[in-house]
Write a protein that holds these residues in place. Structure first.
Motif, PDB file in Angstrom:
ATOM      1  N   LEU A 158       0.829  -1.216   0.000  1.00 44.19           N
ATOM      2  CA  LEU A 158       0.000   0.000   0.000  1.00 44.19           C
ATOM      3  C   LEU A 158       0.862   1.264   0.000  1.00 44.19           C
ATOM      4  CD1 LEU A 158      -2.807  -1.023   2.537  1.00 44.19           C
ATOM      5  CD2 LEU A 158      -3.010  -0.781   0.045  1.00 44.19           C
ATOM      6  N   THR A 159       1.946   1.240   0.756  1.00 45.76           N
ATOM      7  CA  THR A 159       2.847   2.400   0.812  1.00 45.76           C
ATOM      8  C   THR A 159       3.473   2.665  -0.550  1.00 45.76           C
ATOM      9  OG1 THR A 159       3.353   1.975   3.136  1.00 45.76           O
ATOM     10  CG2 THR A 159       4.903   3.357   1.910  1.00 45.76           C
ATOM     11  N   LEU A 160       3.931   1.608  -1.218  1.00 39.89           N
ATOM     12  CA  LEU A 160       4.548   1.769  -2.543  1.00 39.89           C
ATOM     13  C   LEU A 160       3.532   2.259  -3.565  1.00 39.89           C
ATOM     14  CD1 LEU A 160       6.821  -1.415  -2.634  1.00 39.89           C
ATOM     15  CD2 LEU A 160       7.578   0.971  -2.516  1.00 39.89           C
ATOM     16  N   GLN A 161       2.326   1.733  -3.514  1.00 42.07           N
ATOM     17  CA  GLN A 161       1.286   2.173  -4.455  1.00 42.07           C
ATOM     18  C   GLN A 161       0.935   3.647  -4.236  1.00 42.07           C
ATOM     19  OE1 GLN A 161      -1.711  -0.779  -3.573  1.00 42.07           O
ATOM     20  NE2 GLN A 161      -1.117  -2.088  -5.311  1.00 42.07           N
ATOM     21  N   ASN A 162       0.829   4.059  -2.978  1.00 44.43           N
ATOM     22  CA  ASN A 162       0.568   5.478  -2.679  1.00 44.43           C
ATOM     23  C   ASN A 162       1.736   6.353  -3.131  1.00 44.43           C
ATOM     24  OD1 ASN A 162      -1.916   4.901  -1.531  1.00 44.43           O
ATOM     25  ND2 ASN A 162      -1.063   4.705   0.548  1.00 44.43           N
ATOM     26  N   ASN A 163       2.936   5.882  -2.908  1.00 39.13           N
ATOM     27  CA  ASN A 163       4.130   6.616  -3.324  1.00 39.13           C
ATOM     28  C   ASN A 163       4.168   6.771  -4.837  1.00 39.13           C
ATOM     29  OD1 ASN A 163       6.637   7.897  -3.131  1.00 39.13           O
ATOM     30  ND2 ASN A 163       7.728   5.956  -3.421  1.00 39.13           N
ATOM     31  N   TYR A 164       3.762   5.717  -5.542  1.00 34.04           N
ATOM     32  CA  TYR A 164       3.739   5.761  -7.008  1.00 34.04           C
ATOM     33  C   TYR A 164       2.730   6.805  -7.492  1.00 34.04           C
ATOM     34  CZ  TYR A 164       2.993   4.376 -11.847  1.00 34.04           C
ATOM     35  OH  TYR A 164       2.866   4.381 -13.219  1.00 34.04           O
ATOM     36  N   GLN A 165       1.534   6.798  -6.907  1.00 36.88           N
ATOM     37  CA  GLN A 165       0.504   7.744  -7.335  1.00 36.88           C
ATOM     38  C   GLN A 165       0.899   9.182  -7.014  1.00 36.88           C
ATOM     39  OE1 GLN A 165      -2.169   6.659  -9.116  1.00 36.88           O
ATOM     40  NE2 GLN A 165      -2.431   8.860  -9.504  1.00 36.88           N
ATOM     41  N   ARG A 166       1.484   9.393  -5.808  1.00 39.86           N
ATOM     42  CA  ARG A 166       1.924  10.726  -5.426  1.00 39.86           C
ATOM     43  C   ARG A 166       3.030  11.222  -6.345  1.00 39.86           C
ATOM     44  NH1 ARG A 166       3.322   9.499  -0.864  1.00 39.86           N
ATOM     45  NH2 ARG A 166       5.591   9.383  -1.108  1.00 39.86           N
ATOM     46  N   THR A 167       3.994  10.339  -6.640  1.00 40.51           N
ATOM     47  CA  THR A 167       5.095  10.725  -7.538  1.00 40.51           C
ATOM     48  C   THR A 167       4.573  11.035  -8.930  1.00 40.51           C
ATOM     49  OG1 THR A 167       6.589   9.303  -6.273  1.00 40.51           O
ATOM     50  CG2 THR A 167       7.323  10.008  -8.460  1.00 40.51           C
ATOM     51  N   LYS A 168       3.616  10.240  -9.384  1.00 46.20           N
ATOM     52  CA  LYS A 168       3.036  10.461 -10.710  1.00 46.20           C
ATOM     53  C   LYS A 168       2.333  11.825 -10.781  1.00 46.20           C
ATOM     54  CE  LYS A 168       0.062   8.261 -14.149  1.00 46.20           C
ATOM     55  NZ  LYS A 168      -0.836   7.116 -14.446  1.00 46.20           N
ATOM     56  N   ASN A 169       1.582  12.153  -9.722  1.00 50.60           N
ATOM     57  CA  ASN A 169       0.903  13.458  -9.682  1.00 50.60           C
ATOM     58  C   ASN A 169       1.909  14.607  -9.654  1.00 50.60           C
ATOM     59  OD1 ASN A 169      -1.591  12.206  -9.646  1.00 50.60           O
ATOM     60  ND2 ASN A 169      -1.751  12.230  -7.395  1.00 50.60           N
TER      61      ASN A 169
END
Length: 359
Positions: free
Chosen positions: A159-170
């Motif tokens: 979950l942390t990696l997925q959130n990090n991916y979405q935040r980085t993408k934004n």
């Protein structure tokens, strides 16, 4: 005998010299007006400014030229905005590459997510298998707690990696949009090396010569309407409350000595000029002179009111603004319209009442 005659003659002369000037009220038309100074200006007059700084390369027009909207006026030299535009383009390309995932920023996170998914799947299988055994009283409590902990850690890590991916993408998408805006702004600056006219009009002034330094704070030219002129007028603050849009104006220009032109009040500026305690108003000509130039000066009278036939007296016969001296003594009168010489009498005396000029 001669002495008596001399004294009598002296008394008669003295009595005549003490006799006051007198007059009768007169029926006449009267017009009340407000005085104003006048300066002629072209309509839609504006100052031309550059958006970029640099060196003036060439004036592409001359004073007095007729220009069209968007016609080039002035050429400016400056290489800095071009370099800025190139750097902005490079930044934009880098931002797009990062966002599209070709760089290590997003792809690295995706690799971590894929590995985390495999671990989570493996820990999940081990946990639920051990859970089933524990429910059948098979296995140790330590094995169960260990596999449960590994499962929960794997889930949280995914979950942390997925959130990090979405935040980085934004964040990368925001960087792309900001880079696009910066690039567009830089392109606009490169296009502003040529200053263009905003209206169809005439060039009334050029303030800079080729080779001079240009900045964004000083005007380069003055452009206004070709044939339409307005009058800038200054009215004293004690008179401004009587001025209204549409009132007639009688204009005298110094360049047309002795000729009177008619106009109308077209605009009243609400803010007072504290330096000279006046208000600015604008008026337009009804029938303008054949030739007008910016800056022609003169004076005007704004018609406040007028009557065709009223009883009037000279203003210098008034005492304390409301009284006149008659054969019956001081009489209070009611006044109306007035101009520089005469004032209307509404009541108090009639056309047969002699009034005397005060000493």
């Amino acid at each position: 005998m001669k002495r008596v005659l001399f004294i009598g003659l002296f008394l008669i002369i003295g009595a005549c010299s003490e006799k006051k000037d007198r007059t009768l009220p007169i029926q006449r038309p009267i017009t009340e007006s407000v005085y104003s100074s006048v300066t002629v200006q072209p309509d839609s007059l504006y100052e031309v400014y550059a958006i970029v700084s640099g060196i003036l390369d060439a004036n592409l027009v001359e004073e007095g030229d007729i220009v069209l909207k968007n016609e080039p006026l002035i050429q400016i030299i400056n290489s800095s905005p071009k370099l800025t535009a190139e750097n902005a383009k490079f930044t934009l390309e880098l931002a797009k590459e990062n966002y599209n995932g070709k760089a290590a920023v997003l792809s690295g996170i995706l690799d971590q997510i894929n590995a985390a998914k495999l671990k989570y799947k493996n820990d999940s299988i081990n946990y639920f298998r051990q859970k089933n055994l524990w429910e059948q009283n098979i296995g140790s409590k330590i094995d169960y707690d260990t596999k449960k902990l590994n499962y929960e850690l794997s889930e949280n890590n995914l979950l942390t990696l997925q959130n990090n991916y979405q935040r980085t993408k934004n964040e990368l998408l925001t960087t792309v949009k900001q880079s696009e805006n910066n690039y567009r702004t830089a392109l606009i600056s490169t296009k502003d090396f040529t200053v263009k006219s905003k209206i169809n009009g005439k060039v009334y002034a050029l303030y800079k010569e080729p080779g001079e330094i240009v900045n964004t704070m000083e005007p380069l030219a003055s452009i206004g309407s070709i044939n339409n002129f307005i009058m800038d007028m200054l009215v004293d603050e004690v008179d401004i409350v009587r001025v209204k849009i549409g009132q007639d104006v009688l204009i005298h220009l110094d360049a047309y000595n002795g000729k009177i032109f008619k106009g109308n009040v077209s605009k009243i500026y609400p803010k007072k000029d504290e330096r000279n305690q006046t208000f600015k108003i604008e008026a337009v000509f009804e029938n303008p002179p054949a030739v007008l130039y910016p800056g022609l000066s003169g004076e005007a009278n704004i018609i406040i009111a007028k009557k065709d036939s009223v009883l009037t007296i000279p203003k210098n016969y008034l005492i304390d603004d409301t009284k006149v001296e008659t054969d019956a003594g001081l009489v209070t009168i009611t006044t109306g319209l007035q101009n520089m010489e005469y004032i209307e009498v509404i009541e108090g005396i009639n056309k047969d009442t002699y009034i005397y000029k005060p000493e």
